[in-house]
Write a protein that holds these residues in place. Structure first.
Motif, PDB file in Angstrom:
ATOM      1  N   GLY B  38      22.216 -33.283 100.828  1.00  0.00           N
ATOM      2  CA  GLY B  38      21.092 -32.634 100.159  1.00  0.00           C
ATOM      3  C   GLY B  38      20.521 -33.595  99.148  1.00  0.00           C
ATOM      4  O   GLY B  38      21.013 -34.711  98.993  1.00  0.00           O
ATOM      5  N   PRO B  39      19.490 -33.181  98.414  1.00  0.00           N
ATOM      6  CA  PRO B  39      18.860 -34.069  97.430  1.00  0.00           C
ATOM      7  C   PRO B  39      19.753 -34.247  96.197  1.00  0.00           C
ATOM      8  O   PRO B  39      20.389 -33.294  95.767  1.00  0.00           O
ATOM      9  N   PRO B  40      19.762 -35.439  95.604  1.00  0.00           N
ATOM     10  CA  PRO B  40      20.502 -35.627  94.356  1.00  0.00           C
ATOM     11  C   PRO B  40      19.847 -34.884  93.186  1.00  0.00           C
ATOM     12  O   PRO B  40      20.513 -34.593  92.211  1.00  0.00           O
ATOM     13  N   LEU B  41      18.555 -34.614  93.317  1.00  0.00           N
ATOM     14  CA  LEU B  41      17.831 -33.868  92.274  1.00  0.00           C
ATOM     15  C   LEU B  41      17.555 -32.458  92.798  1.00  0.00           C
ATOM     16  O   LEU B  41      17.030 -32.300  93.900  1.00  0.00           O
ATOM     17  N   GLU B  42      17.916 -31.450  91.995  1.00  0.00           N
ATOM     18  CA  GLU B  42      17.762 -30.059  92.433  1.00  0.00           C
ATOM     19  C   GLU B  42      17.152 -29.250  91.283  1.00  0.00           C
ATOM     20  O   GLU B  42      17.174 -29.685  90.129  1.00  0.00           O
ATOM     21  N   PRO B  43      16.638 -28.053  91.586  1.00  0.00           N
ATOM     22  CA  PRO B  43      16.186 -27.174  90.499  1.00  0.00           C
ATOM     23  C   PRO B  43      17.374 -26.859  89.582  1.00  0.00           C
ATOM     24  O   PRO B  43      18.470 -26.579  90.070  1.00  0.00           O
ATOM     25  N   TYR B  60      22.383 -34.129  83.546  1.00  0.00           N
ATOM     26  CA  TYR B  60      21.180 -34.940  83.414  1.00  0.00           C
ATOM     27  C   TYR B  60      20.031 -34.046  83.849  1.00  0.00           C
ATOM     28  O   TYR B  60      19.712 -33.975  85.026  1.00  0.00           O
ATOM     29  N   ASN B  61      19.454 -33.315  82.898  1.00  0.00           N
ATOM     30  CA  ASN B  61      18.380 -32.383  83.256  1.00  0.00           C
ATOM     31  C   ASN B  61      17.106 -32.729  82.496  1.00  0.00           C
ATOM     32  O   ASN B  61      17.153 -33.331  81.421  1.00  0.00           O
ATOM     33  N   PHE B  62      15.972 -32.377  83.062  1.00  0.00           N
ATOM     34  CA  PHE B  62      14.676 -32.676  82.431  1.00  0.00           C
ATOM     35  C   PHE B  62      13.590 -31.855  83.108  1.00  0.00           C
ATOM     36  O   PHE B  62      13.846 -31.179  84.112  1.00  0.00           O
ATOM     37  N   VAL B  70      14.547 -29.495  86.292  1.00  0.00           N
ATOM     38  CA  VAL B  70      15.335 -30.102  87.371  1.00  0.00           C
ATOM     39  C   VAL B  70      16.579 -30.771  86.782  1.00  0.00           C
ATOM     40  O   VAL B  70      16.673 -30.997  85.573  1.00  0.00           O
ATOM     41  N   LEU B  72      20.000 -33.688  87.958  1.00  0.00           N
ATOM     42  CA  LEU B  72      20.805 -34.424  88.930  1.00  0.00           C
ATOM     43  C   LEU B  72      22.033 -33.570  89.246  1.00  0.00           C
ATOM     44  O   LEU B  72      22.630 -32.984  88.337  1.00  0.00           O
ATOM     45  N   PHE B 104      26.678 -36.425  89.224  1.00  0.00           N
ATOM     46  CA  PHE B 104      26.361 -36.965  87.898  1.00  0.00           C
ATOM     47  C   PHE B 104      26.719 -35.968  86.803  1.00  0.00           C
ATOM     48  O   PHE B 104      26.337 -34.802  86.886  1.00  0.00           O
TER      49      PHE B 104
END
Lengths: 423, 423
Positions: B38-43, B60-62, B70, B72, B104
């Motif tokens: 899946g994607p390394p970046l998720e909601p 690691y959110n932003f 989103v 990591l 992460f």
């Protein structure tokens, strides 16, 4: 839902992706390239230092909990430059390095445009001679050939960025107009002649002559000769419209396109001799290319390329009599040392287990019933339906499976069936 | 410099990492597991939904440029749950799925503690029976055995989370004290008896009896019997201190440790039957484990395990006479179809090229001089120094290299040298 522009990889998608990666690695290794990698998250200034502040609008950037400005990598070259400049003395030159990073760009969402992709990056560092350019271009060609693509499917458009720099020098194009000049050449293929002429002003006619009739370039002559020695001449075509937008290219540049013209560029690259000096104050000539997984994937799917997958399940352990499950589990454990074996967690009728075996892509079933007490199992070839009694003594089953596998491989390769020496 | 807690993978590190990945994949495939990603970046809410708001301090959110919250991924299970619940009807149960994500966490930096690592995740979904628990534990054992580790090197500590839930029910432990109870059991091994007793209050003595003498668990009996059938009984030990901190485990749980006790846990997992229902409203039983690359890597390095690497360079094309470089390049191209071949970009003395060949790890040199005009090359085995004339006609060189390779492999496997049939 995944974030817009991000892909999920369900098992079939993942097998396809991994098959691309495996081919990329295989070819890179055949060419003597070694793999490296870096973090997907880097300090923001690693990227702005190379590409200017403008790039920030396209980045996934933020402040981390330690108040550091960070960003997901949009490309691999800055990380490569960081790694090489930090430890270049530890490695013999030339370096032949490759990587398969996932890279990220926050692009305005359009017709399924992705915000992440994987990119096969190959770079040669520390070699100023054109032999390196030839090696790199041969690698990009052989990478695509490894997927079964031929000179009928794709072409490498070769150009000489230095030729255009010399041209601008000779005609006194001022520094602040050079970017616009290069962009006009780059876009000339997609725009009307009038529009391009307007942008180029008094130089237009001379530029058109180069684009249409070509121009002398000793660099390209040498590269083409080198590729001819390798028998790869039919894969390349000189095309001076190729300039690569990016500011840092210095010599031979190239882009790879599908012959049909349906798809975006498959790969692109070239020589960037000044970049390591600018970024890391280490004066090493360099060149490289990048090839994404998305366009290549679209082309291969259009050609119905079926990816080489990781070894399929080979055998299904069919428990026809539940009281022998313990012995079956012992056999399972032994066979899995070599073979891929699946089985049903739950007791199930024989017919249902055969069905499961086929669903899981097994090519053979090992049937466990009371015969196992005398050290015998039935083995059924699920393709031919042929069934044999096989003794478990002295690795007999492993040997039997091996022969079956070899027979199937011969069949897949279109070879005649071989008589076994004993028959 | 990479960000603190993030690793660069120079070629040797990358080869080691990839060797871990290759083994993980190999064993998972032998067990009939298929890979997903899946994607390394998720909601962000994908993670808070499972772990609560507390997790945000470790992420690691932003906000991305589209104003989406989103993060990591700190672990793979929420992504797996998302994928499975979205399309569970498309797949036959039970699913046997694995993945090797990079994950992460923004942890307070301590003694080289990393902020990213790779994690081998294996999950079985849609099977309530204990046969799935046995299969999963056999997989974790065989994964470590594939690296050459034995029952002397590691142990799987088996426990039953449901036993403790039943215990708390039987003793009327109120809901709001259960987390503290589980934590006290979890920490009992590392804390003094007094401290644990204080935390457990009136239940202390009974808990200590379980921890020291064990307790009845039909679940564990069944799992142990199943592992005995597979001959894996020496790899497991019942240990009721193992409870896995995470709230969502429901049945058999386990942690894998190095026997020496020097290292942190190698792997951990168990059954989490209610999670998919809670996260995605799909009622499927599930179980899984995670194994990180860091602790395993430390253990293998301590044991001086040398990773299986991608095929080394096999041959070096040594151009002893520059006028034959074009023919050499043609040969290079042909051989690379099968073999890994390297060569010197620049003309160099023969001695220097031999040196380069050894530096690059080549085991054989193909020497190009004027004999190539009559279709002959000299081939030198760089280990034995034996040199032979080989004809290029009819694939003779490829055949010769093949035999040399087979001979070297026999030697590496400790087999006697085989006389070739023709001699």
């Amino acid at each position: 839902m995944a974030l817009p522009g991000f892909r999920d990889f369900y098992p079939d998608d993942c097998a396809f992706r991994n098959a691309l990666f495996a081919k990329w690695r295989e070819v890179a290794h055949r060419y003597g390239f070694v793999e490296y990698d870096g973090p997907p998250l880097e300090p923001l200034d690693l990227f702005t230092k190379k590409s200017g502040q403008e790039i920030v609008t396209q980045l996934y950037n933020f402040k981390d909990k330690g108040d550091r400005e960070v960003a997901l990598r949009p490309e691999m070259t800055p990380t490569l430059a960081r790694l090489v400049t930090a430890r270049h003395k530890d490695f013999k030159k030339p370096l032949k390095w490759f990587s398969i990073p996932q890279v990220f760009r926050y692009e305005r969402q359009q017709r399924g445009r992705l915000r992440e992709h994987y990119q096969f990056n190959c770079d040669i560092i520390g070699e100023a001679g054109l032999e390196a350019d030839i090696e790199l271009i041969a690698l990009v060609i052989d990478t695509l050939r490894a997927f079964g693509l031929t000179e009928k499917d794709f072409v490498v458009r070769l150009s000489d960025r230095q030729f255009w720099t010399d041209f601008m020098n000779a005609h006194g194009v001022p520094e602040d107009q050079r970017y616009a000049f290069i962009q006009a050449v780059d876009k000339s293929e997609r725009e009307t002649r009038e529009k391009t002429a307007e942008k180029l002003g008094p130089l237009a006619e001379e530029v058109f002559t180069v684009l249409e009739k070509g121009a002398a370039s000793e660099r390209l002559d040498t590269v083409e000769t080198g590729l001819r020695h390798r028998g790869l001449q039919d894969y390349v075509k000189r095309d001076f419209t190729v300039v690569r937008g990016l500011a840092y290219y210095t010599g031979v540049v190239f882009e790879v396109f599908d012959r049909s013209g349906e798809f975006r560029a498959i790969a692109g690259g070239g020589r960037y001799d000044a970049l390591l000096k600018n970024l890391g104050d280490v004066d090493l000539p360099a060149l490289g290319f990048g090839m994404g997984d998305v366009v290549l994937g679209e082309i291969l799917k259009a050609k119905q390329w079926s990816p080489w997958k990781f070894p399929h399940l080979k055998a299904f352990l069919l428990i026809a009599d539940e009281q022998f499950r313990p012995q079956a589990m012992r056999l399972l454990q032994e066979l899995r040392y070599i073979y891929a074996i699946d089985y049903s967690f739950q007791p199930a009728k024989v017919g249902k287990q055969f069905q499961l075996a086929e669903e899981r892509g097994c090519t053979v079933a090992i049937i466990i019933d009371q015969q196992i007490e005398s050290g015998v199992v039935e083995v059924k070839d699920l393709a031919t339906r042929a069934q044999s009694k096989v003794s478990l003594a002295e690795g007999g089953l492993a040997l039997f499976l091996q022969e079956l596998e070899a027979k199937n491989q011969r069949k897949q390769c279109g070879l005649p069936e071989e008589e076994s020496p004993s028959s």
